[in-house]
Write an enzyme that holds these catalytic residues in place. Structure first.
Site, mmCIF file in Angstrom:
data_model
loop_
_atom_site.group_PDB
_atom_site.id
_atom_site.type_symbol
_atom_site.label_atom_id
_atom_site.label_comp_id
_atom_site.label_asym_id
_atom_site.label_seq_id
_atom_site.Cartn_x
_atom_site.Cartn_y
_atom_site.Cartn_z
ATOM 1 N N TRP A 62 26.301 1.431 -0.849
ATOM 2 C CA TRP A 62 27.362 0.450 -0.503
ATOM 3 C C TRP A 62 28.768 1.292 -1.148
ATOM 4 C CZ3 TRP A 62 28.658 -4.510 -3.890
ATOM 5 C CH2 TRP A 62 29.204 -5.306 -2.858
ATOM 6 N N LYS A 111 18.714 -2.952 5.721
ATOM 7 C CA LYS A 111 18.532 -4.713 5.677
ATOM 8 C C LYS A 111 18.978 -5.466 6.802
ATOM 9 C CE LYS A 111 19.826 -3.674 0.798
ATOM 10 N NZ LYS A 111 20.806 -2.745 0.893
ATOM 11 N N MET A 140 7.277 3.563 -3.586
ATOM 12 C CA MET A 140 8.507 3.771 -3.478
ATOM 13 C C MET A 140 9.136 4.620 -4.830
ATOM 14 S SD MET A 140 11.272 0.612 -3.379
ATOM 15 C CE MET A 140 10.803 -0.264 -4.663
ATOM 16 N N ASN A 164 22.918 10.539 -12.681
ATOM 17 C CA ASN A 164 21.856 9.280 -12.497
ATOM 18 C C ASN A 164 20.482 9.871 -12.420
ATOM 19 O OD1 ASN A 164 24.413 7.904 -12.851
ATOM 20 N ND2 ASN A 164 24.489 7.623 -10.674
ATOM 21 N N ASP A 206 19.168 3.845 0.019
ATOM 22 C CA ASP A 206 19.517 2.278 0.065
ATOM 23 C C ASP A 206 20.641 2.264 1.264
ATOM 24 O OD1 ASP A 206 18.541 -0.375 -0.718
ATOM 25 O OD2 ASP A 206 20.884 -0.256 -0.606
ATOM 26 N N TYR A 220 27.039 -1.919 5.343
ATOM 27 C CA TYR A 220 27.732 -0.728 4.522
ATOM 28 C C TYR A 220 28.534 0.250 5.677
ATOM 29 C CZ TYR A 220 24.403 -2.250 0.883
ATOM 30 O OH TYR A 220 23.708 -2.760 0.122
ATOM 31 N N LEU A 239 19.260 6.364 -4.111
ATOM 32 C CA LEU A 239 20.442 6.352 -4.047
ATOM 33 C C LEU A 239 21.373 5.044 -3.332
ATOM 34 C CD1 LEU A 239 23.187 8.376 -4.698
ATOM 35 C CD2 LEU A 239 22.760 8.906 -1.998
ATOM 36 N N HIS A 295 18.671 -9.307 3.777
ATOM 37 C CA HIS A 295 19.870 -8.935 2.573
ATOM 38 C C HIS A 295 20.187 -10.182 2.045
ATOM 39 C CE1 HIS A 295 23.401 -6.027 2.533
ATOM 40 N NE2 HIS A 295 23.198 -6.453 1.389
ATOM 41 N N ASN A 345 18.354 -11.052 -2.927
ATOM 42 C CA ASN A 345 19.185 -11.976 -3.605
ATOM 43 C C ASN A 345 18.526 -13.430 -3.314
ATOM 44 O OD1 ASN A 345 21.576 -10.730 -4.073
ATOM 45 N ND2 ASN A 345 21.572 -9.970 -1.838
ATOM 46 N N GLY A 371 0.726 -1.251 -0.015
ATOM 47 C CA GLY A 371 -0.085 -0.143 0.132
ATOM 48 C C GLY A 371 0.855 1.034 0.195
HETATM 49 N N1 LIG Z 1 20.979 -6.174 -1.859
HETATM 50 C C1 LIG Z 1 22.140 -6.504 -1.906
HETATM 51 O O1 LIG Z 1 22.876 -7.360 -1.776
HETATM 52 C C2 LIG Z 1 23.098 -5.650 -2.707
HETATM 53 C C3 LIG Z 1 24.289 -5.649 -3.332
HETATM 54 C C4 LIG Z 1 25.013 -4.613 -4.078
HETATM 55 C C5 LIG Z 1 24.438 -3.388 -4.250
HETATM 56 N N2 LIG Z 1 23.474 -2.858 -3.418
HETATM 57 C C6 LIG Z 1 22.783 -1.672 -3.367
HETATM 58 O O2 LIG Z 1 22.688 -1.285 -4.890
HETATM 59 C C7 LIG Z 1 23.552 0.087 -4.801
HETATM 60 C C8 LIG Z 1 24.099 0.224 -6.022
HETATM 61 O O3 LIG Z 1 25.008 -1.014 -6.613
HETATM 62 P P1 LIG Z 1 26.483 -0.850 -6.538
HETATM 63 O O4 LIG Z 1 26.842 0.322 -5.642
HETATM 64 O O5 LIG Z 1 27.244 -2.342 -6.294
HETATM 65 O O6 LIG Z 1 27.023 -0.540 -8.070
HETATM 66 P P2 LIG Z 1 26.514 0.491 -9.314
HETATM 67 O O7 LIG Z 1 25.336 1.532 -8.793
HETATM 68 O O8 LIG Z 1 26.234 -0.278 -10.379
HETATM 69 O O9 LIG Z 1 27.876 1.404 -9.468
HETATM 70 C C9 LIG Z 1 28.568 2.179 -8.458
HETATM 71 C C10 LIG Z 1 29.851 2.559 -9.137
HETATM 72 O O10 LIG Z 1 29.620 3.357 -10.388
HETATM 73 C C11 LIG Z 1 30.191 4.653 -10.252
HETATM 74 N N3 LIG Z 1 29.227 5.555 -10.833
HETATM 75 C C12 LIG Z 1 27.758 5.962 -10.273
HETATM 76 N N4 LIG Z 1 27.272 6.584 -11.119
HETATM 77 C C13 LIG Z 1 28.371 6.895 -12.205
HETATM 78 C C14 LIG Z 1 28.063 7.494 -13.491
HETATM 79 N N5 LIG Z 1 27.064 8.213 -13.893
HETATM 80 N N6 LIG Z 1 29.148 7.444 -14.427
HETATM 81 C C15 LIG Z 1 30.132 6.558 -14.078
HETATM 82 N N7 LIG Z 1 30.401 5.849 -12.820
HETATM 83 C C16 LIG Z 1 29.385 6.126 -12.004
HETATM 84 C C17 LIG Z 1 30.403 4.880 -8.876
HETATM 85 O O11 LIG Z 1 31.547 5.446 -8.374
HETATM 86 P P3 LIG Z 1 31.406 7.242 -7.700
HETATM 87 O O12 LIG Z 1 30.744 6.736 -6.450
HETATM 88 O O13 LIG Z 1 32.807 7.647 -7.560
HETATM 89 O O14 LIG Z 1 30.348 8.173 -8.774
HETATM 90 C C18 LIG Z 1 30.583 3.571 -8.395
HETATM 91 O O15 LIG Z 1 31.985 2.950 -8.400
HETATM 92 C C19 LIG Z 1 24.582 -0.188 -3.714
HETATM 93 O O16 LIG Z 1 25.307 1.012 -3.430
HETATM 94 C C20 LIG Z 1 23.848 -0.768 -2.576
HETATM 95 O O17 LIG Z 1 22.899 0.274 -2.002
HETATM 96 C C21 LIG Z 1 22.642 -4.009 -2.770
#
Ligand SMILES: NC(=O)c1ccc[n+]([C@@H]2O[C@H](COP(=O)([O-])OP(=O)(O)OC[C@H]3O[C@@H](n4cnc5c(N)ncnc54)[C@H](OP(=O)(O)O)[C@@H]3O)[C@@H](O)[C@H]2O)c1
Length: 326
Positions: free
Chosen positions: A23, A80, A15, A284, A46, A51, A20, A114, A168, A12
């Site tokens: 991690w 999480k 999101m 982004n 997130d 983290y 943002l 998580h 996951n 209900g």
């Molecule tokens: N549930 C889970 O198990 C799980 C696992 C992984 C991630 N997550 C969540 O999902 C979020 C996103 O995933 P992620 O952090 O793994 O990877 P992502 O968002 O795919 O990539 C982040 C990386 O890309 C860079 N980046 C961001 N925007 C960019 C752009 N416009 N151009 C070029 N590079 C860019 C960032 O560097 P800069 O910071 O230097 O810009 C960082 O190194 C995590 O932060 C976390 O909150 C959850």
């Protein structure tokens, strides 16, 4: 201006489709980046206890809310249940209460399990994982999703969580959970990008009215350090260098990242790119003033190659856990 598109959840609640990720954002950079992100209009954040930035986030949120710059109800905060030291029904409420204390919030918008597997914390409990002599992580094979979920449902009843979900999990695990649910999972958070599209899982969730959040939508460059530290050799794909993505980016005068993100939100999937860089955070979120055409969407759909970046390979031996999902 705040990002205005939302997904309506089975709980209900709604999101924001764009959030943002945080991690691997260290405390100090999180404080600066989150202030900038909120000023830019990000409202969906997130995080997770692992983290190690919930306290930093909490400080910024407190400042914004108490000064009246933002209302709590405008925010959508996800955290999480930690995989180490959390995946046990006795620890669910305790874990959320600790997160809420760190985040300086009375309730969380979305609480996720998580991961479906459990690892064990080292005895000194300094946050490190317990390891076997060969460096593999000590696993706790007793993970009971149904018992944990009942406690998650209790969090909703107590007003501590508005929505609950999972991360996951594979189809089999979600199906088993759903048979025993009073409250269905509202969200599944998974790795999702052009190279990992998981059509069966997405279709299953659509039929079950479970919203998807795409993590690592840009290929998670930051995760490379974890593999390196764990001594795991891994060639991570560069999503920004895909010719089709570059070509479409040029056509719309957008960046490769913007094309990768737009392609995801066009599917009705929420997305949480992580950045602590002001320019990239702007980039982004600046994805709602253009639209990919059907041919471009299909061109990107064809890139699916079942390449998983976050397979937890940096936790040596985790694939031996009975609930390892991949
Ligand atoms: N549930 C889970 O198990 C799980 C696992 C992984 C991630 N997550 C969540 O999902 C979020 C996103 O995933 P992620 O952090 O793994 O990877 P992502 O968002 O795919 O990539 C982040 C990386 O890309 C860079 N980046 C961001 N925007 C960019 C752009 N416009 N151009 C070029 N590079 C860019 C960032 O560097 P800069 O910071 O230097 O810009 C960082 O190194 C995590 O932060 C976390 O909150 C959850």
């Amino acid at each position: 201006m705040a990002v205005q598109q939302y997904l309506h959840l089975s709980s209900g609640h709604k999101m924001p489709i764009l959030g943002l990720g945080t991690w691997m954002a260290k405390e100090e950079e999180t404080i600066v980046a989150l202030n900038e992100a909120l000023a830019m209009g990000y409202r969906h954040i997130d995080t997770a206890p692992v983290y190690l930035n919930e306290q930093a986030i909490g400080g910024v949120l407190k400042e914004w809310i108490s000064s009246g710059k933002i209302k709590r109800s405008e925010l959508f905060i996800t955290t999480k249940l930690p995989t180490p030291g959390g995946n046990n029904h006795e620890l669910v409420e305790l874990s959320l209460r600790k997160s809420l204390q760190d985040l300086q919030l009375d309730y969380i918008d979305l609480y996720l399990i998580h991961a479906p597997f459990t690892v064990v914390l080292a005895d000194d409990n300094g946050g490190d994982l317990k390891r076997n002599a060969d460096g593999s992580v000590v696993i706790d094979g007793s993970t009971d999703h149904i018992g944990i979920w009942k406690e998650m449902e209790g969090l909703v009843a107590k007003g501590l969580a508005k929505s609950i979900g999972i991360s996951n999990f594979n189809i089999k695990q979600i199906e088993r959970l759903r048979k025993h649910c009073k409250i269905q999972p509202a969200v599944l958070q998974i790795e999702y990008h052009v190279y990992l599209q998981q059509p069966d899982l997405i279709e299953y969730c659509r039929s079950a009215n479970i919203a998807i959040t795409a993590y690592s939508p840009l290929g998670s460059k930051g995760v490379a350090n974890l593999y390196k530290m764990a001594g795991v050799k891994r060639d991570l794909p560069d999503l920004f260098d895909i010719p089709a993505v570059k070509e479409i980016a040029k056509k719309y005068n957008k960046s490769a990242a913007q094309i990768l993100l737009r392609w995801i939100v066009d599917k009705g999937i929420s997305v949480i790119p992580k950045s602590t860089n002001s320019k990239r955070m702007h980039e982004n979120k600046d994805i709602f003033d253009f639209k990919l055409n059907q041919q471009e969407i299909e061109q990107l759909n064809k890139l699916d190659a079942n390449i998983r970046v976050v397979d937890f390979g940096y936790l040596k031996g985790i694939n031996k856990h009975p609930e390892f999902p991949f």
